[in-house]
Design a protein around this motif. Sequence first.
Motif, mmCIF file in Angstrom:
data_model
loop_
_atom_site.group_PDB
_atom_site.id
_atom_site.type_symbol
_atom_site.label_atom_id
_atom_site.label_comp_id
_atom_site.label_asym_id
_atom_site.label_seq_id
_atom_site.Cartn_x
_atom_site.Cartn_y
_atom_site.Cartn_z
ATOM 1 N N VAL A 1 75.381 -1.580 126.105
ATOM 2 C CA VAL A 1 74.791 -3.597 125.664
ATOM 3 C C VAL A 1 75.955 -3.851 126.743
ATOM 4 O O VAL A 1 77.076 -3.856 126.514
ATOM 5 C CB VAL A 1 74.487 -3.917 124.736
ATOM 6 N N ALA B 1 79.444 -1.172 121.441
ATOM 7 C CA ALA B 1 79.551 -1.697 120.560
ATOM 8 C C ALA B 1 79.527 -3.108 120.269
ATOM 9 O O ALA B 1 78.878 -4.064 118.987
ATOM 10 C CB ALA B 1 81.357 -2.287 121.351
ATOM 11 N N SER C 1 82.223 -0.433 116.957
ATOM 12 C CA SER C 1 83.569 -1.648 115.667
ATOM 13 C C SER C 1 82.345 -1.552 114.840
ATOM 14 O O SER C 1 81.040 -3.116 114.541
ATOM 15 C CB SER C 1 83.662 -2.065 116.502
ATOM 16 N N CYS D 1 87.600 -9.519 128.558
ATOM 17 C CA CYS D 1 88.173 -7.968 128.783
ATOM 18 C C CYS D 1 87.156 -7.761 130.132
ATOM 19 O O CYS D 1 86.878 -6.057 129.605
ATOM 20 C CB CYS D 1 87.525 -7.570 127.697
HETATM 21 N N1 C6P Z 1 84.511 -7.187 122.788
HETATM 22 C C1 C6P Z 1 83.712 -9.272 123.218
HETATM 23 O O1 C6P Z 1 84.678 -10.945 123.187
HETATM 24 P P1 C6P Z 1 87.687 -3.700 119.906
HETATM 25 O O2 C6P Z 1 87.867 -4.500 119.893
HETATM 26 O O3 C6P Z 1 87.824 -2.054 119.787
HETATM 27 O O4 C6P Z 1 86.358 -3.663 118.334
HETATM 28 O O5 C6P Z 1 85.764 -3.308 120.446
HETATM 29 C C2 C6P Z 1 86.424 -3.193 122.572
HETATM 30 C C3 C6P Z 1 85.267 -3.441 122.742
HETATM 31 C C4 C6P Z 1 84.352 -2.157 124.070
HETATM 32 N N2 C6P Z 1 83.280 -2.129 124.020
HETATM 33 C C5 C6P Z 1 82.335 -3.615 124.218
HETATM 34 C C6 C6P Z 1 81.240 -3.569 125.483
HETATM 35 C C7 C6P Z 1 83.453 -4.677 124.274
HETATM 36 O O6 C6P Z 1 82.215 -5.902 124.586
HETATM 37 C C8 C6P Z 1 84.395 -4.759 122.994
HETATM 38 C C9 C6P Z 1 84.993 -6.359 122.466
HETATM 39 C C10 C6P Z 1 85.332 -8.838 122.313
HETATM 40 O O7 C6P Z 1 83.326 -9.542 124.161
HETATM 41 C C11 C6P Z 1 85.644 -8.919 122.250
HETATM 42 S S1 C6P Z 1 86.643 -8.172 123.887
#
Ligand code: C6P
Length: 422
Positions: A189, A218, A239, A380
């Motif tokens: 997603v 995630a 996560s 990001c």
């Molecule tokens: N996206 C958002 O606000 P971490 O930081 O390791 O828990 O997850 C990283 C990550 C990897 N893949 C996807 C698709 C994500 O959405 C995220 C984290 C958050 O969209 C924080 S940037």
Amino acid sequence: MRAVREMTSGSPTGAASTLDVAALRRDFPILQTTVHGKPLVYLDNAATSQKPQAVLDTLSRYYAETNANVHRGLYQLSEASTRAYAEARLRVKNFIHARLKCEIIFTRGTTEGINLVAQTYGRQHVKAGDEILITHMEHHSNIVPWQVLCEEKGARLRVVPVTDAGELDLEAFQRMLSDRTRLAAVTYVSNALGTVNPVKELVAMAHARGVPVLVDGAQAVPHLAIDVLDLGCDFFVFSGHKMFGPTGIGVLYGRAELLEEMPPYQTGGDMILSVRFDKTIFNSLPHKFEAGTPDIAGAIGLGAAIDYLNHVGLDRIASHEAELLRYGTELLHSIDGVRILGNAAHKASVLSFVMDAAHPHDIGQMLDSEGIAIRAGHHCAQPLMERFDVPATARASLAFYNTREELDALGKALERVHEVFG
Ligand code: C6P
């Protein structure tokens, strides 16, 4: 936890049910708080989710009653802690329908899981001239580790395009798989668009060319029931903090056959069977990939989040969120100057938008003054922003505890943004 109300009438399958959202919200202490004197409207669930009391209680009970290091002590507390940690792994295995407990590696989160695979499987299998296939809608976590690996090895990062609606170009995905492709890494997603990719289909296409697939789950785990065997993927990462569990804990699922062959990611205590100065023998799975004292409380807290999610029911969550997403989409369409990015036929939980009148950061700040938390920025996913020719978007992202009333508050606040900046 008594908040789930079954309503079995009205469905031909008898399976229709709905959530008692008001009661569920009482499970989340933070949802009872105010911001700038207004009730908190938390619409930044894709960044991180809020935690139910059951998870908070599990964490504090663990530290108050069971805290001891795992796999080390012969005394009762350490045995209890080791048992609870192992039970958390079992809960994760059942939650994603993996075949074996040893296929579940605890990590710090999605980012660490992807880096682990890139630095072990990737370094082992990728050579100069090889290719890694990703998509244009990946989070930086599923871009940069592959980019770094490709640079190191003289390999090529190939990027599957995304359509104007925010869907993956499946024909391009098929076409771009080649004899040189060593791995495909795709998000289930999209965090910035909400697009749900047809992962099972993508895995089938890749496997037909002998290419293993890593799925970034995630943004999938809080919204969709996950079955890694049905998806057929080789690696699946997520996560804990996005699925109502603690921060600092995450999971890498890998097929045992692949994990067995991979070198360790980090080395040190707990990942060894024996150490001599001339030779170290590594531990068996999953311990080979869990060097040092793990986040024991985090894993146990994640187990509690899984119990909570199972209790609420992912099928009920999906139908409630689909209804909220439909309502929110119509609401945003009704506001002058709002344009939604990401109009895929299959979407989950994300409303990403821009306004003619105001920069996303101004929108975020005005909403904050109303107690409404959204994210504004590139999420990001800078290459995706560039693809849609915007520097940033405002993003409201939903969880099962959100309500139509909260979306109405968002709508009203956006009307005011339009008045002030328009
Ligand atoms: N996206 C958002 O606000 P971490 O930081 O390791 O828990 O997850 C990283 C990550 C990897 N893949 C996807 C698709 C994500 O959405 C995220 C984290 C958050 O969209 C924080 S940037």
